[in-house]
Design a protein around this motif. Sequence first.
Motif, PDB file in Angstrom:
ATOM      1  N   THR A  85       0.853  -1.209   0.000  1.00  0.00           N
ATOM      2  CA  THR A  85       0.000   0.000   0.000  1.00  0.00           C
ATOM      3  C   THR A  85       0.879   1.245   0.000  1.00  0.00           C
ATOM      4  O   THR A  85       0.581   2.226  -0.675  1.00  0.00           O
ATOM      5  N   GLN A  86       1.965   1.181   0.753  1.00  0.00           N
ATOM      6  CA  GLN A  86       2.840   2.354   0.793  1.00  0.00           C
ATOM      7  C   GLN A  86       3.467   2.610  -0.582  1.00  0.00           C
ATOM      8  O   GLN A  86       3.626   3.751  -1.005  1.00  0.00           O
ATOM      9  N   THR A  87       3.807   1.522  -1.270  1.00  0.00           N
ATOM     10  CA  THR A  87       4.384   1.665  -2.613  1.00  0.00           C
ATOM     11  C   THR A  87       3.422   2.438  -3.520  1.00  0.00           C
ATOM     12  O   THR A  87       3.829   3.349  -4.244  1.00  0.00           O
ATOM     13  N   ASP A  89       1.064   4.507  -2.493  1.00  0.00           N
ATOM     14  CA  ASP A  89       1.026   5.897  -1.989  1.00  0.00           C
ATOM     15  C   ASP A  89       2.201   6.703  -2.553  1.00  0.00           C
ATOM     16  O   ASP A  89       2.030   7.832  -3.021  1.00  0.00           O
ATOM     17  N   GLU A  90       3.387   6.103  -2.486  1.00  0.00           N
ATOM     18  CA  GLU A  90       4.580   6.847  -2.932  1.00  0.00           C
ATOM     19  C   GLU A  90       4.536   7.078  -4.442  1.00  0.00           C
ATOM     20  O   GLU A  90       4.918   8.149  -4.913  1.00  0.00           O
ATOM     21  N   ALA A  91       4.057   6.075  -5.180  1.00  0.00           N
ATOM     22  CA  ALA A  91       3.929   6.258  -6.637  1.00  0.00           C
ATOM     23  C   ALA A  91       2.949   7.392  -6.918  1.00  0.00           C
ATOM     24  O   ALA A  91       3.154   8.213  -7.813  1.00  0.00           O
ATOM     25  N   ARG A  92       1.893   7.458  -6.119  1.00  0.00           N
ATOM     26  CA  ARG A  92       0.930   8.550  -6.282  1.00  0.00           C
ATOM     27  C   ARG A  92       1.589   9.897  -5.969  1.00  0.00           C
ATOM     28  O   ARG A  92       1.372  10.879  -6.679  1.00  0.00           O
ATOM     29  N   HIS A  93       2.406   9.934  -4.926  1.00  0.00           N
ATOM     30  CA  HIS A  93       3.082  11.204  -4.602  1.00  0.00           C
ATOM     31  C   HIS A  93       3.991  11.646  -5.749  1.00  0.00           C
ATOM     32  O   HIS A  93       4.035  12.813  -6.106  1.00  0.00           O
ATOM     33  N   VAL A  94       4.732  10.679  -6.301  1.00  0.00           N
ATOM     34  CA  VAL A  94       5.581  11.014  -7.453  1.00  0.00           C
ATOM     35  C   VAL A  94       4.703  11.595  -8.570  1.00  0.00           C
ATOM     36  O   VAL A  94       5.027  12.614  -9.177  1.00  0.00           O
ATOM     37  N   GLY A 145      15.438   4.178   7.973  1.00  0.00           N
ATOM     38  CA  GLY A 145      15.820   5.241   7.039  1.00  0.00           C
ATOM     39  C   GLY A 145      14.629   5.808   6.287  1.00  0.00           C
ATOM     40  O   GLY A 145      14.515   7.017   6.089  1.00  0.00           O
ATOM     41  N   GLN A 146      13.749   4.913   5.885  1.00  0.00           N
ATOM     42  CA  GLN A 146      12.586   5.353   5.102  1.00  0.00           C
ATOM     43  C   GLN A 146      11.485   5.902   6.008  1.00  0.00           C
ATOM     44  O   GLN A 146      11.075   7.043   5.889  1.00  0.00           O
ATOM     45  N   ASN A 147      10.973   5.045   6.918  1.00  0.00           N
ATOM     46  CA  ASN A 147       9.738   5.394   7.623  1.00  0.00           C
ATOM     47  C   ASN A 147       9.954   6.291   8.840  1.00  0.00           C
ATOM     48  O   ASN A 147       8.998   6.847   9.361  1.00  0.00           O
ATOM     49  N   LEU A 150      13.377   9.581   6.410  1.00  0.00           N
ATOM     50  CA  LEU A 150      12.874  10.245   5.197  1.00  0.00           C
ATOM     51  C   LEU A 150      11.454  10.781   5.407  1.00  0.00           C
ATOM     52  O   LEU A 150      11.144  11.921   5.081  1.00  0.00           O
ATOM     53  N   GLU A 151      10.574   9.944   5.962  1.00  0.00           N
ATOM     54  CA  GLU A 151       9.182  10.381   6.071  1.00  0.00           C
ATOM     55  C   GLU A 151       8.996  11.378   7.203  1.00  0.00           C
ATOM     56  O   GLU A 151       8.124  12.239   7.115  1.00  0.00           O
ATOM     57  N   GLY A 152       9.815  11.275   8.247  1.00  0.00           N
ATOM     58  CA  GLY A 152       9.760  12.306   9.296  1.00  0.00           C
ATOM     59  C   GLY A 152      10.111  13.652   8.699  1.00  0.00           C
ATOM     60  O   GLY A 152       9.468  14.671   8.964  1.00  0.00           O
ATOM     61  N   ASP A 182      -1.055  10.520   4.188  1.00  0.00           N
ATOM     62  CA  ASP A 182      -0.357   9.272   3.843  1.00  0.00           C
ATOM     63  C   ASP A 182       0.927   9.126   4.662  1.00  0.00           C
ATOM     64  O   ASP A 182       1.203   8.066   5.209  1.00  0.00           O
ATOM     65  N   GLU A 183       1.700  10.205   4.732  1.00  0.00           N
ATOM     66  CA  GLU A 183       2.992  10.123   5.437  1.00  0.00           C
ATOM     67  C   GLU A 183       2.790   9.805   6.924  1.00  0.00           C
ATOM     68  O   GLU A 183       3.595   9.107   7.531  1.00  0.00           O
ATOM     69  N   ARG A 184       1.698  10.321   7.478  1.00  0.00           N
ATOM     70  CA  ARG A 184       1.426  10.044   8.897  1.00  0.00           C
ATOM     71  C   ARG A 184       1.262   8.541   9.107  1.00  0.00           C
ATOM     72  O   ARG A 184       1.767   7.963  10.072  1.00  0.00           O
ATOM     73  N   ARG A 185       0.572   7.887   8.169  1.00  0.00           N
ATOM     74  CA  ARG A 185       0.377   6.434   8.255  1.00  0.00           C
ATOM     75  C   ARG A 185       1.728   5.710   8.116  1.00  0.00           C
ATOM     76  O   ARG A 185       2.013   4.771   8.844  1.00  0.00           O
ATOM     77  N   HIS A 186       2.564   6.193   7.202  1.00  0.00           N
ATOM     78  CA  HIS A 186       3.847   5.521   6.981  1.00  0.00           C
ATOM     79  C   HIS A 186       4.767   5.636   8.203  1.00  0.00           C
ATOM     80  O   HIS A 186       5.438   4.679   8.573  1.00  0.00           O
ATOM     81  N   VAL A 187       4.791   6.820   8.790  1.00  0.00           N
ATOM     82  CA  VAL A 187       5.619   7.021   9.980  1.00  0.00           C
ATOM     83  C   VAL A 187       5.118   6.113  11.111  1.00  0.00           C
ATOM     84  O   VAL A 187       5.901   5.496  11.842  1.00  0.00           O
TER      85      VAL A 187
HETATM   86 FE   LIG Z   1       5.660   8.066   2.582  1.00  0.00          FE
END
Ligand SMILES: [Fe+2]
Length: 296
Positions: A85-87, A89-94, A145-147, A150-152, A182-187
Amino acid sequence: MTDFLEGYSIQRWLESCPQGYLQDTDYGHELGENEPALLLEDPLLREQAISMTVQLVAGERCALAASSGLINSAPDEASKRFLATQTLDEARHVEVFSQRLFDLGVKKRELDDVVAQLANPNLVRFAEILLEKVDKRDFVAGVVGQNIVLEGMAFSVFELLHTSMQAANPKFAQTLSGTIADERRHVGFGENRIGSLIRDNPEKRPEVQQMQKDMSYFMLATFADRFRDGAVGEERDRIRAIAPADSDVAEPEYHGVNVAQASPEELENVLTNTVLGEFKTRLGRIGLEYQTPDMP
Ligand SMILES: [Fe+2]
Ligand SMILES: [Fe+2]
């Protein structure tokens, strides 16, 4: 694990995201909303908007590569499904930030060249440090590193941008608020999943902490490049000027700082302190010790 699995299922994601806050949006904003004409007509503002949006595209491309790359090294099924799901989300952000570049006048065929040309080298280095861990299939370091890192960073930058843009550019502000959700969910996933893995693999701590320190340095160097560029104060004043006088957005405040009045230096400080403070809190919760980065 069961509680964790509940909150991050694909079913929950469908309900809250595509069928929730993204319903009826068009590339993340309301149908028919456009970039403000005054921004498109002002060469400095348009150029600055393109350059800033390129950083968002570069950061989100890294997040897409990291979240998709981590799926196969995830140790459990629930994490794999969440990362799927995160993938998306990130594709959507791009996609939504690339679309913003097109809305600002970048030609589709020029997109990759514009990104390569304008992506901040410090941000590129930040991304490389993370993607090296992902390529080594190091799940613990990759998720931290990611969640967390980067996302913070993304979360705090998006919130500051949202506060600054709300009155002058409701279209961009709405794109940002969906992204922030979305980022809140990822963090949240990062914190919930990784604590037990750190406890089970205490030998990983020094390496992961070093990665946080290195990534933080390149993040701060990216902020420094942005805020210490003389154009930033002028840009802010012109953005203020295009906000409609009858805007019902109250004084734009970010962590106690009025962003319409603050100097670039004050903005850099409040952003830096906010992001590093968040890192400290979140790393503490997962059993890692925050490392103070060198200051650029
Ligand atoms: Fe994210
Ligand atoms: Fe993202």
